[in-house]
Enzyme design. Structure first.
Site, mmCIF file in Angstrom:
data_model
loop_
_atom_site.group_PDB
_atom_site.id
_atom_site.type_symbol
_atom_site.label_atom_id
_atom_site.label_comp_id
_atom_site.label_asym_id
_atom_site.label_seq_id
_atom_site.Cartn_x
_atom_site.Cartn_y
_atom_site.Cartn_z
ATOM 1 N N GLN A 72 46.536 103.130 57.441
ATOM 2 C CA GLN A 72 47.589 103.474 56.477
ATOM 3 C C GLN A 72 47.113 103.190 55.042
ATOM 4 O O GLN A 72 46.914 102.032 54.679
ATOM 5 C CB GLN A 72 48.828 102.616 56.785
ATOM 6 N N GLY A 73 46.950 104.242 54.250
ATOM 7 C CA GLY A 73 46.491 104.070 52.870
ATOM 8 C C GLY A 73 47.644 104.180 51.883
ATOM 9 O O GLY A 73 47.814 105.229 51.253
ATOM 10 N N TYR A 74 48.417 103.126 51.785
ATOM 11 C CA TYR A 74 49.542 103.106 50.828
ATOM 12 C C TYR A 74 49.191 102.208 49.628
ATOM 13 O O TYR A 74 49.127 102.638 48.498
ATOM 14 C CB TYR A 74 50.801 102.540 51.495
ATOM 15 N N SER A 75 48.979 100.895 49.920
ATOM 16 C CA SER A 75 48.872 99.896 48.846
ATOM 17 C C SER A 75 47.601 100.080 48.019
ATOM 18 O O SER A 75 46.563 100.507 48.536
ATOM 19 C CB SER A 75 48.859 98.486 49.441
ATOM 20 N N GLU A 90 58.304 101.356 60.515
ATOM 21 C CA GLU A 90 57.345 100.245 60.501
ATOM 22 C C GLU A 90 58.083 98.909 60.546
ATOM 23 O O GLU A 90 57.726 98.008 61.294
ATOM 24 C CB GLU A 90 56.483 100.344 59.231
ATOM 25 N N GLU A 138 61.203 89.392 49.636
ATOM 26 C CA GLU A 138 62.023 89.555 48.425
ATOM 27 C C GLU A 138 62.450 91.011 48.267
ATOM 28 O O GLU A 138 63.604 91.308 47.949
ATOM 29 C CB GLU A 138 61.235 89.103 47.180
HETATM 30 C C1 FAD Z 1 47.911 91.293 56.433
HETATM 31 C C2 FAD Z 1 48.310 92.464 55.605
HETATM 32 C C3 FAD Z 1 48.139 93.756 56.115
HETATM 33 C C4 FAD Z 1 48.449 94.858 55.323
HETATM 34 N N1 FAD Z 1 48.190 96.123 55.809
HETATM 35 C C5 FAD Z 1 48.388 97.192 55.001
HETATM 36 C C6 FAD Z 1 47.988 98.502 55.423
HETATM 37 O O1 FAD Z 1 47.470 98.695 56.518
HETATM 38 N N2 FAD Z 1 48.177 99.526 54.563
HETATM 39 C C7 FAD Z 1 48.749 99.377 53.337
HETATM 40 O O2 FAD Z 1 48.918 100.360 52.628
HETATM 41 N N3 FAD Z 1 49.130 98.147 52.895
HETATM 42 C C8 FAD Z 1 48.953 97.063 53.697
HETATM 43 N N4 FAD Z 1 49.305 95.794 53.260
HETATM 44 C C9 FAD Z 1 49.821 95.647 51.908
HETATM 45 C C10 FAD Z 1 51.286 95.243 51.834
HETATM 46 O O3 FAD Z 1 52.125 96.316 52.111
HETATM 47 C C11 FAD Z 1 51.510 94.685 50.412
HETATM 48 O O4 FAD Z 1 50.783 93.465 50.349
HETATM 49 C C12 FAD Z 1 52.961 94.413 50.117
HETATM 50 O O5 FAD Z 1 53.656 95.626 49.965
HETATM 51 C C13 FAD Z 1 53.142 93.560 48.828
HETATM 52 O O6 FAD Z 1 52.440 94.116 47.759
HETATM 53 P P1 FAD Z 1 51.407 93.230 46.898
HETATM 54 O O7 FAD Z 1 50.488 92.531 47.829
HETATM 55 O O8 FAD Z 1 50.801 94.141 45.881
HETATM 56 O O9 FAD Z 1 52.295 92.133 46.189
HETATM 57 P P2 FAD Z 1 53.186 92.319 44.868
HETATM 58 O O10 FAD Z 1 53.966 93.590 44.983
HETATM 59 O O11 FAD Z 1 52.322 92.155 43.681
HETATM 60 O O12 FAD Z 1 54.186 91.108 44.994
HETATM 61 C C14 FAD Z 1 53.863 89.791 44.591
HETATM 62 C C15 FAD Z 1 55.101 88.920 44.737
HETATM 63 O O13 FAD Z 1 56.151 89.382 43.889
HETATM 64 C C16 FAD Z 1 57.336 89.637 44.640
HETATM 65 N N5 FAD Z 1 58.037 90.826 44.116
HETATM 66 C C17 FAD Z 1 57.463 92.012 43.798
HETATM 67 N N6 FAD Z 1 58.420 92.884 43.385
HETATM 68 C C18 FAD Z 1 59.604 92.236 43.436
HETATM 69 C C19 FAD Z 1 60.951 92.604 43.134
HETATM 70 N N7 FAD Z 1 61.251 93.833 42.696
HETATM 71 N N8 FAD Z 1 61.929 91.678 43.317
HETATM 72 C C20 FAD Z 1 61.632 90.431 43.783
HETATM 73 N N9 FAD Z 1 60.367 90.007 44.065
HETATM 74 C C21 FAD Z 1 59.379 90.906 43.918
HETATM 75 C C22 FAD Z 1 56.868 89.899 46.061
HETATM 76 O O14 FAD Z 1 57.866 89.597 47.006
HETATM 77 C C23 FAD Z 1 55.688 88.927 46.171
HETATM 78 O O15 FAD Z 1 56.138 87.654 46.501
HETATM 79 C C24 FAD Z 1 49.003 94.676 54.032
HETATM 80 C C25 FAD Z 1 49.194 93.384 53.542
HETATM 81 C C26 FAD Z 1 48.847 92.292 54.294
HETATM 82 C C27 FAD Z 1 49.052 90.925 53.711
#
Ligand code: FAD
Length: 391
Positions: free
Chosen positions: A126-129, A244, A377
């Site tokens: 999954q290429g989202y993040s 998901e 969150e």
């Molecule tokens: C083990 C693991 C597997 C993963 N696998 C995949 C994958 O296969 N494909 C993929 O695409 N992604 C994947 N991800 C990514 C995952 O979806 C993101 O890590 C997640 O969406 C959070 O984004 P971020 O890491 O950029 O954190 P950020 O968005 O930068 O968040 C940092 C902190 O700020 C808080 N925050 C952010 N926005 C808000 C808001 N509006 N209100 C309150 N608090 C907020 C968050 O809760 C968090 O605590 C994976 C992540 C992990 C850890």
């Protein structure tokens, strides 16, 4: 907790239970129970066994090779799977991409990709993040520019689970920079063997390689790999995320985990007595069991919704939050029960009981459960908006 199953449902349950007893390899069960990371071969071979019995794409309709089970049958199946100690099927292709293609894909895309997912020929990631787009996914920057019959893709994706195992990636890309950011996103299928793709490993806190950063440098993707229309990616992404999140809650697996913890507490001795005789530990186990029962009721509510033909709504966010908190709490209990064995950062078969072998790794990795699939969150924001009407 029991629900009143019909006679047919009870027969179905017995059949599934007997099948797992007969077909789940002992070594796979052992690895899954103690939390050892499964190899690609482990996972693919188990998927093929499930598929040979018609037990892989259990949420798919008959026309695409699914069993057309009711929501209750699917619930029974998953409960029996977890209770048997069997790992869950690979979710990326089956639970995420499959339903998306059925809802938004062309006939050619369905014919080409769905049978390959079902027969375990393709492994999807999954290429989202992206480094600058996680919770705020709509700000993603990976660019897809149409050049003749192909899109040319440039950018990077991060935290891509098992990209190093995958031969395909379903990806969110930006196809328009001159509109509302959500409206400029498209959903595209990328062959991971295409020239210009580089996969760099990220080793997570459990010391294992599940995650990656993927770089796209002028990667050319045929136009027909676009799913839906240009600009429809955000709608598709939201559709997929509901599926998901409901899966991530993992209620059935937590039930087995709790059962195993109770058994370990009865059999492991500390300070001359079984762990279970510690009243503080008993209280903590009971508290988690009560939360798990409440969680199961929420699961039943989403089950009833699905059975009535309603898509899971904000309840899937609630399930994700509480389900992952429970997974973390159970892993904390395991570490507490392991005592000094938990000081071992990596599993060492020569030290300590097998039950505690991967307790620390599991505890460490599960810190991510309240982040992946949308952080706690962010789920709370969804619930506040959709369920409580707050803005
Ligand atoms: C083990 C693991 C597997 C993963 N696998 C995949 C994958 O296969 N494909 C993929 O695409 N992604 C994947 N991800 C990514 C995952 O979806 C993101 O890590 C997640 O969406 C959070 O984004 P971020 O890491 O950029 O954190 P950020 O968005 O930068 O968040 C940092 C902190 O700020 C808080 N925050 C952010 N926005 C808000 C808001 N509006 N209100 C309150 N608090 C907020 C968050 O809760 C968090 O605590 C994976 C992540 C992990 C850890």
């Amino acid at each position: 907790m029991n629900i009143d199953y019909t006679k047919e449902e009870l027969e179905f349950q017995q059949g599934v239970r007997a099948w797992f007893k007969e077909n789940l390899p002992a070594d796979l069960k052992r690895k899954n129970q103690i939390g050892e990371t499964l190899s690609k071969e482990d996972m693919v071979s188990w998927q093929k066994t499930l598929n040979s019995a018609g037990y892989l794409v259990v949420s798919w309709p008959k026309e695409h090779g699914g069993p057309d089970w009711t929501a209750t049958q699917r619930y029974i199946f998953d409960s029996e799977r977890a209770a048997a100690g069997a790992p869950i099927g690979l979710s990326m292709g089956i639970i995420m991409l499959g339903p998306v293609l059925m809802a938004f894909g062309t006939e050619e895309q369905k014919e080409r990709y769905l049978p390959r997912i079902k027969d375990c020929e393709d492994w999807w990631c999954q290429g989202y993040s992206e480094p600058g787009a996680g919770s705020d996914l709509a700000s993603l920057k990976t660019q897809a520019v149409l050049d003749g019959d192909e899109y040319v893709i440039n950018g990077t994706k991060i935290w891509t689970t098992y990209a190093h195992h995958a031969n395909h990636c379903f990806c969110l890309v930006r196809t328009d920079n001159d509109c509302k950011i959500q409206a400029g996103i498209s959903f595209i299928l990328i062959d991971m063997t295409a020239p210009g793709i580089e996969i760099r490993p990220i080793v997570s806190i459990d010391g294992e390689h599940h995650l990656n950063q993927v770089f796209f440098d002028n990667v050319r993707v045929p136009k027909e790999n676009l799913v839906g229309q240009e600009g429809q990616g955000w709608t598709i992404a939201k559709y997929l995320l509901t599926h998901e999140r409901t899966t991530i809650a993992g209620v059935a697996d937590s039930k087995l985990n709790l059962l195993n913890l109770k058994e370990t507490a009865r059999t492991q001795i500390a300070n001359g007595a079984p762990l279970i005789e510690d009243p503080q530990l008993r209280l903590k186990i009971a508290a988690e069991e009560i939360k798990l029962i409440a969680l199961e009721y929420t699961n039943f509510r989403t089950l009833a919704d699905t059975a009535a033909g309603r898509a899971p709504g904000p309840e899937s966010s609630l399930l994700k939050v509480k389900g992952t908190e429970t997974q973390q709490a159970l892993s904390e209990l395991a570490v507490e029960m392991a005592g000094y064995y938990a000081y071992l950062w990596k599993a060492d078969e020569t030290a300590g009981p097998a039950e505690f072998l991967h307790a620390t790794e599991k505890y460490n990795f599960l810190r991510a459960a309240t982040i992946y699939g949308g952080s706690t969150e962010v789920q709370k924001n969804v619930v506040a908006k959709m369920l409580l009407g707050l803005r």
